[in-house]
Design an enzyme around this catalytic site. Structure first.
Site, mmCIF file in Angstrom:
data_model
loop_
_atom_site.group_PDB
_atom_site.id
_atom_site.type_symbol
_atom_site.label_atom_id
_atom_site.label_comp_id
_atom_site.label_asym_id
_atom_site.label_seq_id
_atom_site.Cartn_x
_atom_site.Cartn_y
_atom_site.Cartn_z
ATOM 1 N N HIS A 85 13.391 23.739 13.619
ATOM 2 C CA HIS A 85 12.737 24.434 12.507
ATOM 3 C C HIS A 85 13.544 24.364 11.223
ATOM 4 C CE1 HIS A 85 10.446 27.246 10.165
ATOM 5 N NE2 HIS A 85 11.511 28.022 10.002
ATOM 6 N N ASP A 139 11.659 25.083 4.870
ATOM 7 C CA ASP A 139 11.323 25.027 3.450
ATOM 8 C C ASP A 139 9.843 24.663 3.326
ATOM 9 O OD1 ASP A 139 13.604 25.854 2.235
ATOM 10 O OD2 ASP A 139 14.409 23.861 1.855
ATOM 11 N N HIS A 140 9.125 25.422 2.490
ATOM 12 C CA HIS A 140 7.676 25.295 2.409
ATOM 13 C C HIS A 140 7.291 24.172 1.450
ATOM 14 C CE1 HIS A 140 6.990 29.692 3.920
ATOM 15 N NE2 HIS A 140 7.835 29.003 4.659
ATOM 16 N N ASN A 151 12.410 31.101 12.515
ATOM 17 C CA ASN A 151 13.026 32.412 12.329
ATOM 18 C C ASN A 151 11.983 33.527 12.265
ATOM 19 O OD1 ASN A 151 12.788 30.773 9.758
ATOM 20 N ND2 ASN A 151 13.014 32.812 8.853
ATOM 21 N N TYR A 185 3.097 34.256 10.935
ATOM 22 C CA TYR A 185 3.693 35.135 9.920
ATOM 23 C C TYR A 185 3.100 36.532 10.010
ATOM 24 C CZ TYR A 185 5.829 31.143 7.613
ATOM 25 O OH TYR A 185 6.609 30.059 7.327
ATOM 26 N N ASP A 200 7.906 28.487 12.692
ATOM 27 C CA ASP A 200 7.274 29.570 11.931
ATOM 28 C C ASP A 200 5.774 29.481 12.150
ATOM 29 O OD1 ASP A 200 9.599 30.715 11.142
ATOM 30 O OD2 ASP A 200 9.367 30.310 9.007
ATOM 31 N N ASP A 205 5.233 25.923 9.423
ATOM 32 C CA ASP A 205 5.137 27.117 8.581
ATOM 33 C C ASP A 205 3.686 27.408 8.212
ATOM 34 O OD1 ASP A 205 8.265 27.562 7.625
ATOM 35 O OD2 ASP A 205 7.753 25.474 7.975
ATOM 36 N N HIS A 255 15.995 26.646 0.910
ATOM 37 C CA HIS A 255 17.069 26.971 1.853
ATOM 38 C C HIS A 255 18.231 25.990 1.803
ATOM 39 C CE1 HIS A 255 13.659 29.225 3.771
ATOM 40 N NE2 HIS A 255 14.606 30.133 3.819
#
Length: 327
Positions: free
Chosen positions: A209, A245-246, A115, A80, A77, A44, A218
């Site tokens: 992911h 999840d970040h 995603n 972005y 991810d 991410d 999530h």
């Protein structure tokens, strides 16, 4: 991706063997001379250096040099907000090539799609043209990386999530190569089951992911918990590693050896976004930016979680018969 494209892709990477379109492609990774392997996991991340992405890249370079890493794993991810718009999208340079510049990071990056990547031109990230632009880049939907003592199974998890199909909101997803979805997922699960059954490696790690177990935003992705976990447990997979999840986290299993590790703190993090979780399973959670280093040999795997300043947040090791954790 059709059969012809797979063959062209493999040749572009220097592999000269054929793979069936019904099975995951296999790739080999050499061990160090002492029989060990070391690498970093980041997820991410692709935000043009913002949200501490550049600062984190610096620390990755420092740790990568110290550990003499062999490669980097991205848990998805990658760009972005909406992936890449094509193979010539400048975001590839601005979020990848120009950010991870440290000498130690000039190794192959093994990627999976997230995603957000599916909201752009998926075929761009899969294209060998990107490897011509930056030789580190390696991305397929699903594949196996074999390194003698460890097998890594990279899994395309985005098509499992029903909500992306039935309730995409304002987003447009690139489902080329995925539809019809049911056939795609059935084939993927069958191929994963086959690949795991053939593995004789001491360690087995699955990289996707999306979260399966997570105390973060999530939480549990039900589709993966129902369809993927039984296969992982049947074949004694040691670790499922994800982003989405970040945050950084580690969740164990009460009834199996399988552990769920999240490395999704590559740029924008979600402070305070923490759900309740069984303390018998939740071993570690950090709601900030960071990454994980992994060192392994025949007898042991060691995991270290770092923050954006390079501080060690959590460390644990797993041996043949025991797990020892220290922070």
């Amino acid at each position: 991706m059709n059969f012809q494209y797979v063959i062209i892709f493999l040749f572009s990477f220097g592999f000269c063997f054929l793979v069936s379109c019904a099975e995951f492609p296999y790739f080999n990774q050499s061990l160090k001379d002492d029989g060990s392997l070391s690498f970093l996991v980041i997820g991410d991340w692709g935000r043009n250096g913002l949200y501490n992405q550049s600062e984190l890249a610096f620390q990755m370079g420092e740790i990568g040099e110290k550990l003499k890493i062999d490669f980097v794993i991205s848990s998805g991810d990658n760009f972005y907000e909406d992936g890449l718009n094509g193979v010539n999208d400048p975001a590839f340079q601005h979020s990848f090539t120009n950010i991870y510049k440290a000498p130690s990071l000039q190794k192959t990056w093994y990627n999976v799609l997230g995603n957000h990547d599916y909201r752009g031109d998926v075929e761009a990230q899969l294209s060998p043209i990107l490897r011509e632009k930056d030789k580190r880049w390696f991305c397929l939907r699903s594949y196996v990386l074999h390194a003698e003592i460890v097998d890594f199974f990279f899994i395309d998890t985005t098509p499992f999530v029903d909500d992306y199909f039935t309730n995409p909101k304002e987003h447009t997803y690139d489902w080329r190569g995925v539809l019809p979805k049911d056939k795609y997922l059935n084939d993927l699960l069958k191929d994963l089951d086959l690949a795991l059954s053939k593995s004789i490696a001491k360690w087995k790690m699955v990289i996707g992911h999306h979260t399966i177990k997570s105390a973060g935003h999530h939480g549990i992705i039900t589709e993966l918990a129902q369809q993927l976990v039984p296969i992982l447990e049947e074949h004694d997979v040691d670790f499922y590693i994800n982003g989405h999840d970040h945050c950084l986290q580690r969740i164990g299993s009460i009834d199996s050896k399988l552990e769920f590790l999240t490395s999704g703190g590559g740029s924008k993090a979600w402070r305070g976004d923490l759900k309740g979780w069984n303390p018998a399973e939740l071993k570690f959670y950090y709601d900030g930016q960071g990454f994980i280093s992994i060192e392994l040999n025949q007898k042991e795997v060691e995991f270290v979680y770092y923050d954006v300043f390079g501080n060690v947040l959590h460390k644990f090791s797993v041996s043949n018969d025991s797990c020892v954790s220290s922070q």
